[in-house]
Every structure is written in structure tokens, then in C-alpha cells.
Design a protein around this motif. Sequence first.
Motif, mmCIF file in Angstrom:
data_model
loop_
_atom_site.group_PDB
_atom_site.id
_atom_site.type_symbol
_atom_site.label_atom_id
_atom_site.label_comp_id
_atom_site.label_asym_id
_atom_site.label_seq_id
_atom_site.Cartn_x
_atom_site.Cartn_y
_atom_site.Cartn_z
ATOM 1 N N PHE A 98 0.832 -1.202 0.000
ATOM 2 C CA PHE A 98 0.000 0.000 0.000
ATOM 3 C C PHE A 98 0.865 1.250 0.000
ATOM 4 C CE2 PHE A 98 -2.337 3.407 2.044
ATOM 5 C CZ PHE A 98 -3.589 3.336 1.460
ATOM 6 N N VAL A 99 1.983 1.199 0.695
ATOM 7 C CA VAL A 99 2.868 2.371 0.797
ATOM 8 C C VAL A 99 3.371 2.770 -0.577
ATOM 9 C CG1 VAL A 99 4.993 3.253 1.803
ATOM 10 C CG2 VAL A 99 3.522 1.741 3.143
ATOM 11 N N ARG A 100 3.767 1.784 -1.381
ATOM 12 C CA ARG A 100 4.281 2.089 -2.721
ATOM 13 C C ARG A 100 3.168 2.450 -3.698
ATOM 14 N NH1 ARG A 100 6.464 -2.284 -3.356
ATOM 15 N NH2 ARG A 100 5.020 -3.348 -4.752
ATOM 16 N N ALA A 101 2.037 1.748 -3.599
ATOM 17 C CA ALA A 101 0.933 1.999 -4.517
ATOM 18 C C ALA A 101 0.270 3.352 -4.266
ATOM 19 C CB ALA A 101 -0.102 0.882 -4.418
ATOM 20 N N HIS A 102 0.339 3.835 -3.029
ATOM 21 C CA HIS A 102 -0.281 5.116 -2.663
ATOM 22 C C HIS A 102 0.796 6.041 -2.101
ATOM 23 C CE1 HIS A 102 -4.425 3.403 -2.945
ATOM 24 N NE2 HIS A 102 -3.766 2.296 -2.686
ATOM 25 N N TRP A 103 1.791 6.326 -2.919
ATOM 26 C CA TRP A 103 2.950 7.093 -2.456
ATOM 27 C C TRP A 103 2.567 8.518 -2.068
ATOM 28 C CZ3 TRP A 103 4.069 11.518 -5.109
ATOM 29 C CH2 TRP A 103 3.529 11.624 -6.411
ATOM 30 N N LEU A 104 1.570 9.106 -2.759
ATOM 31 C CA LEU A 104 1.168 10.473 -2.416
ATOM 32 C C LEU A 104 0.527 10.510 -1.041
ATOM 33 C CD1 LEU A 104 0.806 13.437 -3.091
ATOM 34 C CD2 LEU A 104 -1.302 12.856 -4.317
ATOM 35 N N ASP A 105 -0.305 9.516 -0.726
ATOM 36 C CA ASP A 105 -0.920 9.452 0.597
ATOM 37 C C ASP A 105 0.135 9.271 1.680
ATOM 38 O OD1 ASP A 105 -3.477 9.653 -0.498
ATOM 39 O OD2 ASP A 105 -3.593 7.507 -0.831
ATOM 40 N N THR A 106 1.166 8.473 1.372
ATOM 41 C CA THR A 106 2.254 8.269 2.329
ATOM 42 C C THR A 106 3.020 9.564 2.563
ATOM 43 O OG1 THR A 106 2.464 5.982 1.542
ATOM 44 C CG2 THR A 106 4.280 6.871 2.853
ATOM 45 N N LEU A 107 3.290 10.288 1.473
ATOM 46 C CA LEU A 107 4.005 11.557 1.586
ATOM 47 C C LEU A 107 3.196 12.571 2.382
ATOM 48 C CD1 LEU A 107 6.433 13.320 0.731
ATOM 49 C CD2 LEU A 107 5.161 13.909 -1.339
ATOM 50 N N VAL A 108 1.894 12.601 2.146
ATOM 51 C CA VAL A 108 1.029 13.534 2.863
ATOM 52 C C VAL A 108 0.961 13.195 4.355
ATOM 53 C CG1 VAL A 108 -1.384 14.221 3.137
ATOM 54 C CG2 VAL A 108 -0.350 14.221 0.877
ATOM 55 N N LEU A 109 1.038 11.905 4.678
ATOM 56 C CA LEU A 109 1.029 11.518 6.090
ATOM 57 C C LEU A 109 2.289 12.019 6.786
ATOM 58 C CD1 LEU A 109 -0.246 9.888 8.429
ATOM 59 C CD2 LEU A 109 1.090 7.928 7.642
ATOM 60 N N VAL A 110 3.441 11.895 6.119
ATOM 61 C CA VAL A 110 4.706 12.341 6.701
ATOM 62 C C VAL A 110 4.766 13.870 6.755
ATOM 63 C CG1 VAL A 110 7.213 12.287 6.464
ATOM 64 C CG2 VAL A 110 5.868 10.253 5.930
#
Length: 225
Positions: free
Chosen positions: A80-92
Motif C-alpha cells: 500500500f505504501v508504494r501503490a499510494h505514495w502520495l498518501d504516504t508523503l502527505v502523512l509524513v
Amino acid sequence: MSDRTRAQAPPALTRWEQRTEVPLFAASLLFLLGYAARVLAPHDAEPWRDISLALVGATWLLFVVDYAVRIRLSRLGHRFVRAHWLDTLVLVLPLLRPLRMVKVYTAVQKRRAEPRLSLYARVMTYAGLTSVLLGFSASLAVYRVEREAPGASIRTFGDAVWWACATLTTVGYGDAAPVTPAGRVVAAGLMVCGLALLGAVTGSFSSWLIQVFRREDEKGPPAGG
């Protein structure tokens, strides 16, 4: 999430995203408000600084819970982290949540039986709102790390806003520029976003003008004298 990915997503995940997108965007505005109060308030402005810190922490915790729930509902695990990289970046980096403006608009339209704006109007609206929110976020971030740095040219929040405007519009006067590593990282990100947003607006406006002129040509010259 792309249309293809959304079509393949589990129904539970799709329902969760549709129900939480707008509330989470409201939470992101509260996060930005709390962060702004934390940065702009004087050091002796208590208890407001503590309240703003609690607001930032509470809203960021909501983002963490949402991210964890989406990982579980997606059944992708660590992928999920790789498939939704924008969501991961926004979380950080929660200050980047304005980049999700398009998804918020789509979620609102699905709840309302009103006609959507034209493609060109949507692109320009997205770009305009995103520019304002990103510019404000970048101004806060740069002001926070630059105001007490040796040799800094950004000493006030007004300086930071002026710098953000010049950077987003790719003007780059050079009278105000970050000198710290963190400030330069923010500047690099804002430059990339500024180029993308400017390209989206100018491209949409040019396409709209071409469409208008084509319609005028198809009408032909006026009849009569």
C-alpha cells in the motif's frame, strides 16, 4: 487513487474513502490553522501555543488512523505504501494535504446532484486553491526555520509570503531566499509545484481560448452587408 485502481479496490475501502475524504480535508485545514498559530504566536502566548500544539497532534493522529484503516481495508499490506505514495508523503508531511484537492472535489460532487464545472474551469479552480494553500503552508514552514538563521533574508512572515508568491509564479526576484537546508528543501518542492500548477493553468486557458476561436470560425461571417 486512479480510476483503474479504485475500480479494483475492495468495496469497503471505497466506501471508507468516500465517507472520510471531506472530513479529513476539514481536519487538514484545522491542522494548518493549528500549525499557523504555533508558528506565528509569540513565545510567551500561553495557553494558545499549547492549544495549537494539541490541535496539530490531534489532527495528525486522525491522519494516522485513516492511513492504518486504509492499509487494512486495501488488503495490500506493505505494498500500500508504494501503490499510494502520495498518501504516504502527505502523512509524513501533512502540510502537503492541499495536493489532495482534486479528490476532495470529486467526493463532494458524488454527494450532490449538481452539474459539474467544465474541465477547464475545474483545472483552474484546483490550481488556484491549491496554489493558495500550498503557498501559505510553504510560507509558514520557511518562516519557522529561517527567521532566526544567521544571514537569513526571510525575517518576518510577510517576507515569507512574498518569497512564496515569487517562487510559485516562477518570478524569483532573489531579494528573499532560504539559507537553511530545511528551507531550501521546502523551496525546491514549491518550485516543482509552482511549475506544475502554472503549466496546468496556462495549458487549460490556452485550450479554452482555442475552443472559443474554433467555435467562432465554425459560425462563419455574419450574414448580410
